[in-house]
Design an enzyme around this catalytic site. Structure first.
Site, mmCIF file in Angstrom:
data_model
loop_
_atom_site.group_PDB
_atom_site.id
_atom_site.type_symbol
_atom_site.label_atom_id
_atom_site.label_comp_id
_atom_site.label_asym_id
_atom_site.label_seq_id
_atom_site.Cartn_x
_atom_site.Cartn_y
_atom_site.Cartn_z
ATOM 1 N N ASN A 43 0.870 -1.183 0.000
ATOM 2 C CA ASN A 43 0.000 0.000 0.000
ATOM 3 C C ASN A 43 0.907 1.233 0.000
ATOM 4 O O ASN A 43 1.534 1.532 1.013
ATOM 5 C CB ASN A 43 -0.884 -0.051 1.261
ATOM 6 C CG ASN A 43 -1.723 1.200 1.430
ATOM 7 O OD1 ASN A 43 -1.800 2.029 0.533
ATOM 8 N ND2 ASN A 43 -2.353 1.326 2.590
ATOM 9 N N LYS A 45 0.040 4.257 -0.160
ATOM 10 C CA LYS A 45 -0.611 5.425 0.438
ATOM 11 C C LYS A 45 -0.422 6.652 -0.471
ATOM 12 O O LYS A 45 -0.417 6.500 -1.695
ATOM 13 C CB LYS A 45 -0.103 5.648 1.860
ATOM 14 C CG LYS A 45 -0.189 4.356 2.686
ATOM 15 C CD LYS A 45 0.044 4.554 4.132
ATOM 16 C CE LYS A 45 0.050 3.201 4.823
ATOM 17 N NZ LYS A 45 0.159 3.283 6.261
ATOM 18 N N HIS A 128 -9.436 0.464 5.492
ATOM 19 C CA HIS A 128 -8.111 0.671 6.102
ATOM 20 C C HIS A 128 -8.272 1.566 7.342
ATOM 21 O O HIS A 128 -9.096 2.482 7.351
ATOM 22 C CB HIS A 128 -7.170 1.323 5.093
ATOM 23 C CG HIS A 128 -5.743 1.330 5.552
ATOM 24 N ND1 HIS A 128 -5.266 2.261 6.445
ATOM 25 C CD2 HIS A 128 -4.706 0.502 5.278
ATOM 26 C CE1 HIS A 128 -3.984 2.016 6.685
ATOM 27 N NE2 HIS A 128 -3.625 0.940 5.992
ATOM 28 N N GLU A 130 -6.618 3.946 8.435
ATOM 29 C CA GLU A 130 -6.435 5.390 8.220
ATOM 30 C C GLU A 130 -7.709 6.025 7.675
ATOM 31 O O GLU A 130 -7.970 7.205 7.910
ATOM 32 C CB GLU A 130 -5.237 5.634 7.293
ATOM 33 C CG GLU A 130 -3.926 5.393 8.040
ATOM 34 C CD GLU A 130 -2.731 5.099 7.160
ATOM 35 O OE1 GLU A 130 -2.803 5.270 5.932
ATOM 36 O OE2 GLU A 130 -1.704 4.652 7.719
ATOM 37 N N GLU A 201 -4.991 -6.015 10.640
ATOM 38 C CA GLU A 201 -4.075 -4.888 10.792
ATOM 39 C C GLU A 201 -4.311 -4.235 12.148
ATOM 40 O O GLU A 201 -5.138 -3.297 12.252
ATOM 41 C CB GLU A 201 -4.321 -3.868 9.678
ATOM 42 C CG GLU A 201 -3.982 -4.389 8.286
ATOM 43 C CD GLU A 201 -3.298 -3.311 7.474
ATOM 44 O OE1 GLU A 201 -2.171 -3.555 7.026
ATOM 45 O OE2 GLU A 201 -3.856 -2.222 7.329
ATOM 46 N N GLY A 207 2.529 1.537 10.849
ATOM 47 C CA GLY A 207 3.430 2.679 10.761
ATOM 48 C C GLY A 207 4.161 3.007 12.049
ATOM 49 O O GLY A 207 4.789 4.049 12.168
ATOM 50 N N SER A 247 3.738 -2.831 10.250
ATOM 51 C CA SER A 247 5.193 -2.774 10.425
ATOM 52 C C SER A 247 5.915 -4.036 9.952
ATOM 53 O O SER A 247 6.933 -4.423 10.525
ATOM 54 C CB SER A 247 5.539 -2.464 11.892
ATOM 55 O OG SER A 247 5.060 -1.177 12.236
HETATM 56 C C1 PEP Z 1 -0.633 -0.250 6.340
HETATM 57 O O1 PEP Z 1 -0.706 0.971 6.199
HETATM 58 O O2 PEP Z 1 -1.573 -0.986 5.985
HETATM 59 C C2 PEP Z 1 0.566 -0.799 6.941
HETATM 60 C C3 PEP Z 1 0.572 -2.056 7.251
HETATM 61 O O3 PEP Z 1 1.604 0.083 7.124
HETATM 62 P P1 PEP Z 1 3.060 -0.270 7.744
HETATM 63 O O4 PEP Z 1 3.541 -1.530 7.075
HETATM 64 O O5 PEP Z 1 3.886 0.923 7.435
HETATM 65 O O6 PEP Z 1 2.852 -0.495 9.205
#
Ligand code: PEP
Length: 289
Positions: A43, A45, A128, A130, A201, A207, A247
């Site tokens: 992703n 973003k 998601h 976010e 997630e 992040g 992460s």
């Molecule tokens: C995400 O935004 O779905 C995500 C998993 O980000 P990150 O890998 O940076 O934690």
């Protein structure tokens, strides 16, 4: 009451995870599901310009012979750029990061599933964290999931608890509620399990550099597979692909990829670097051999 149930479920799952880790169960048998092709989804973003996308495509090593499917979810305007840059590579799929629940109309700045598919995508991320954090509720997630399926896109449904919810023992309650609200009543017959991906997630891991431990990821994903079994059928759930996201990086991919209910990853930060994503794909490919 449901928090007590949460705690009991966690203890039971912990025992199963530790039994697997100690070699007490036949992990190979548990992971032996030819229908579940590993999926590594990046992703991007709101990152990258057209030239970056072309450079990325040139550097990405998808380990094509491994059977792992790679998915890139760039900003929408870069879908045609990547489609052209990757043309001919059948191991890379394209996806969007969101869609509007309607298929057309006066919705300034929005994109329908049909438009996203037309631009070259076959997947779309739905729910998601976010987007949930900026006001998207379970009802909107439910509508978007249906819009994606209606447009012929494969939704990647994101579910996961916030840190406060984990700390008060409400993880399973949150997951159950998010799954039920998004997936109940999806129609008879049920959609093909290959057409819906669910990503666990945990919001606190996204992040943050704070990855879930293998046992936290496995217990949540096995809970999710069980709930899918209740919503559809056990056989359906066994064929559905489940991703872990939060992460994921080169240093932790291998220890997570070997978990019985992990069928791949949804990767944010590390997925912006084609070399890192290639290494993550290699780690999953190693587990898939
Ligand atoms: C995400 O935004 O779905 C995500 C998993 O980000 P990150 O890998 O940076 O934690």
């Amino acid at each position: 009451m449901s928090d007590v149930r949460d705690r009991v479920e966690r203890i039971v799952r912990q025992v199963v995870v530790e039994t697997i880790a100690s070699g007490g169960l036949d992990v190979q048998r548990l992971t032996d599901s030819p229908a579940r092709r590993p999926l590594i989804a990046a992703n991007w973003k709101m990152n990258m310009l057209a030239a970056d996308a072309r450079r990325y495509a040139a550097k990405l090593d998808t380990h094509a012979e491994s059977g792992v499917e790679t998915l890139i979810c760039p900003p929408l305007v870069l879908l045609p750029v990547l489609r052209d840059a990757l043309s001919g590579d059948t191991h890379v799929s394209l996806g969007a990061q969101d869609l509007h629940p309607e298929h057309a109309g006066a919705h300034t700045g929005e994109h329908s599933g049909e438009m996203i598919k037309d631009a070259g995508a076959s997947y779309v991320i739905v729910g998601h964290s976010e987007r949930r954090a900026s006001g998207e509720d379970d009802e909107l997630v439910r509508r978007k999931l249906r819009a994606a399926l209606g447009a012929g896109l494969m939704p990647i449904l994101c579910v996961g608890e916030r840190v406060d919810e984990r700390e008060r023992g409400a993880t399973f309650r949150v997951l159950r509620s998010q799954l039920t609200l998004a997936l109940t009543g999806l129609g008879q017959p049920a959609p093909d399990p290959r057409d819906i991906v669910v990503a666990y997630e945990p919001v606190w891991a996204i992040g943050s550099g704070r990855v879930a431990t293998p046992s936290q990821a496995q217990e949540a994903l096995s809970f999710i597979r069980d709930r899918l079994g209740e919503l559809f059928s056990h056989a359906w759930a066994e064929r559905a692909r489940l991703l872990y996201g939060g992460s994921v990086g080169v240093g932790n991919a291998r220890s997570l990829a070997c978990l019985p209910d992990v069928d791949g990853f949804l990767v944010g930060g590390a997925g912006l670097n084609p070399e890192a994503l290639s290494e993550i794909i290699a780690a999953v490919a190693g587990e898939n051999r």
